[in-house]
Each structure stands twice: as C-alpha cells, then as structure tokens.
Design a protein around this motif. Structure first.
Motif, mmCIF file in Angstrom:
data_model
loop_
_atom_site.group_PDB
_atom_site.id
_atom_site.type_symbol
_atom_site.label_atom_id
_atom_site.label_comp_id
_atom_site.label_asym_id
_atom_site.label_seq_id
_atom_site.Cartn_x
_atom_site.Cartn_y
_atom_site.Cartn_z
ATOM 1 N N UNK A 46 0.831 -1.202 0.000
ATOM 2 C CA UNK A 46 0.000 0.000 0.000
ATOM 3 C C UNK A 46 0.866 1.253 0.000
ATOM 4 N N UNK A 47 1.869 1.282 0.861
ATOM 5 C CA UNK A 47 2.762 2.440 0.919
ATOM 6 C C UNK A 47 3.532 2.606 -0.384
ATOM 7 N N UNK A 48 3.864 1.496 -1.049
ATOM 8 C CA UNK A 48 4.579 1.586 -2.331
ATOM 9 C C UNK A 48 3.705 2.256 -3.385
ATOM 10 N N UNK A 53 2.320 7.324 -6.399
ATOM 11 C CA UNK A 53 1.347 8.382 -6.635
ATOM 12 C C UNK A 53 1.956 9.750 -6.313
ATOM 13 N N UNK A 54 2.715 9.836 -5.230
ATOM 14 C CA UNK A 54 3.376 11.096 -4.858
ATOM 15 C C UNK A 54 4.359 11.520 -5.947
ATOM 16 N N UNK A 55 5.165 10.572 -6.429
ATOM 17 C CA UNK A 55 6.169 10.890 -7.449
ATOM 18 C C UNK A 55 5.501 11.328 -8.750
ATOM 19 N N UNK A 56 4.446 10.610 -9.164
ATOM 20 C CA UNK A 56 3.763 10.951 -10.416
ATOM 21 C C UNK A 56 3.145 12.347 -10.336
ATOM 22 N N UNK A 57 2.471 12.657 -9.233
ATOM 23 C CA UNK A 57 1.845 13.977 -9.114
ATOM 24 C C UNK A 57 2.896 15.085 -9.032
ATOM 25 N N UNK A 58 4.036 14.795 -8.391
ATOM 26 C CA UNK A 58 5.103 15.789 -8.331
ATOM 27 C C UNK A 58 5.677 16.064 -9.725
ATOM 28 N N UNK A 117 -6.592 10.042 -10.297
ATOM 29 C CA UNK A 117 -7.383 10.122 -9.062
ATOM 30 C C UNK A 117 -8.428 9.016 -9.013
ATOM 31 N N UNK A 118 -9.101 8.774 -10.137
ATOM 32 C CA UNK A 118 -10.123 7.729 -10.198
ATOM 33 C C UNK A 118 -9.513 6.355 -9.909
ATOM 34 N N UNK A 119 -8.407 6.042 -10.576
ATOM 35 C CA UNK A 119 -7.774 4.730 -10.405
ATOM 36 C C UNK A 119 -7.226 4.550 -8.993
ATOM 37 N N UNK A 120 -6.550 5.566 -8.485
ATOM 38 C CA UNK A 120 -5.949 5.446 -7.152
ATOM 39 C C UNK A 120 -7.011 5.405 -6.057
#
Length: 304
Positions: A46-48, A53-58, A117-120
C-alpha cells in the motif's frame, strides 16, 4: 546609456533568479538524499503505491511550474527596456492560437489527474481487502487520550502503543475512538484514516519485510498529541506466535474495570500488554455512543 544600464541590471537579476532556483533544487535534492522520509521509504504494497502516486503527481506539477517559470524569464528578457527589437503586440491578448494552447494544456493535465485520481481512489480504498493467499490478521484499534490500544480478538491479547504483526501477511484494522476524533497513520505501511467515536472505520495494510515502523496520530487532539505515537513491529510468523504466547502469560488482564482506568487521559504512555478477557470490549466502546443518552462525541469517557 541609462537604458542600457537598466537592461543589464534586468538581465543580471534574471540570471540570479535562475541560479537561485537551480541552487535551491540542488540543495533540496541533496537534503532528500541525506534524510529519512518515511513516505518515500515504503515497506509494504500500500505504501509503495502511495509513493508512486506522490512521485507521479510531483512530476506532473513540473509540467506547470517549469513552463511558467520559463515564460517569466523569457518575458523579462524579451520585453526588457533595453531591447529595442521587442514588438508591442496588444492583439495577442485575443489570439486564438495562444488561447487554444493555454486552454488545451491545463485541460489535458486535468484529464490526466482525473484518471489518476479515479484509479488510485479505487485501488487504494482503505475498505478494500488486500489480495493474498495468506489468511488476514484482524486487529481492533481504539484511539484514546493520548495513546493507542490494539486488541487482537482472535489471539486474546491487547497492547498499548505497540502493534506487532507478521510480515507478508494482510492485516485488517478495525478502528474507533473513545476520545475525540483522531487519525491513525503508519507512513511506511499505509495512508492515514480517521478513528471516530461511535463509528468503525477500516484500513488494510501489509509489511513486506521485518522491521520496526513508527506510527503516529495525524490529527491534533490536545495536550498529549505530540507523544501519541506507537511502534509497529513486523516479524516472521514464528516470531509473531512467540510474542503472542509471551503476551498470554502477562499478569495484566484487560476487562471493563481495567479498561476504565486505561481510558483516563495520560501523556507519553509506556508500552504495556494484557491478556484480553472481554471479547466484547471493542463493540461495547462503539455502542456506548449509540445508546440513548450516550455521551457527546467530544466528551467521551477518558477524553480531556
């Protein structure tokens, strides 16, 4: 000459701005490499996913930040006072070509972010059980002032400020609060989720390796908030069973009377473990807020 002097000063200021930005990025990169940031060091599936997600949005944000900063520098250089070749073009404000670009560009980013956002939101749904062939471990979590109580209903034990789990095993957490609303978070294993009086929320997590991970409260809840941390210890299954057997030999028993004492507000509570003799304790904590004449959510037994 004065115009040329001002032009040079503008160019120098722009150059300093660019150097400052580059320098800040270099310092930030060096800092991130030298410190441990829990959300960037995942130890579970889950944390991975959340790290990705953090890296992609950044990275997506750079598609906005870099062009904007680039245009700021380009405009400052091109339209500086000393550039006699720059053309005054007031009609560009209604240029269809430029309006098309600055509408399509952010719209495309919004579409991409919407899909992510939908997928995550579905893949990281805290109520969604993890896919695994291993039977999940159920742990009941109670937020108190200012400590965390972990109850193992199937093993008959409970601990304050320590959660022990077997690695490579799904863990189903059932959470509530017997104090003001709080937020449960283990950055290296999962996202945060709220624990609320009179309600039960869920969170699923798994540790992919043995280790000890810091858990904390992510919602300010009073004077003892800063010390409302707990330890999450991931161990092999044999080591986990040994811990259960050792805890079952504890002289402390967690019945309703012992719980009423435990629920009183205390700061920086030490780790303590109990044998759990009351299988209905968790449900009774929830039900006391649902009965007629139940205490207010903000003034629960044991709250400040």
């Amino acid at each position: 000459m004065p115009v040329i002097g001002r032009s040079k000063r503008v160019l120098a200021a722009v150059a300093l701005l660019v150097l400052a930005i580059v320098g800040a990025l270099v310092v930030l990169a060096a800092y991130l490499r030298s410190v441990d940031i829990s959300v960037l060091e995942p130890k579970g599936p889950i944390a991975s996913q959340e790290q990705h997600l953090i890296i992609i949005t950044a990275l997506l944000s750079l598609f906005v930040v870099i062009p904007v900063l680039g245009l700021v520098v380009a405009f400052a250089v091109k339209y500086r006072e000393g550039n006699t070749k720059a053309q005054y073009s007031p009609t560009l404000a209604s240029s269809k070509r430029f309006e098309t670009v600055w509408w399509i560009y952010p719209s495309a980013l919004i579409v991409i972010l919407s899909i992510i956002t939908w997928n995550s939101a579905h893949s990281l749904d805290p109520f969604k059980p993890l896919d695994s062939k291993t039977q999940a471990l159920t742990i009941q979590v109670v937020s108190l002032d200012w400590k965390w109580l972990f109850i193992y209903p199937d093993q008959g034990v409970a601990c304050v400020n320590e959660m022990v789990i077997p690695n490579d095993t799904p863990v189903d957490l059932l959470l509530t609060s017997d104090a003001p609303m709080n937020s449960f978070w283990i950055p290296q294993l999962s996202g945060q989720i709220y624990a609320m009086p009179g309600m039960q929320t869920q969170l699923h997590l798994e540790a992919s390796s043995a280790g000890t991970f810091r858990g904390l409260s992510a919602n300010i809840s009073g004077a003892g908030f800063s010390g409302m941390t707990f330890s999450t210890s991931s161990r092999s299954m044999p080591a986990f069973r040994e811990w259960i057997d050792a805890t079952l030999r504890s002289p402390k028993t967690l019945d309703q009377q012992a719980y009423s004492v435990l629920a009183r507000p205390t700061e920086n509570a030490p780790i303590s473990c109990f044998t759990d003799s009351d299988a209905s304790l968790f449900s009774s904590i929830i039900l006391r807020y649902m009965a007629p004449g139940s205490p207010s959510m903000n003034m629960a037994p044991g709250s400040s």
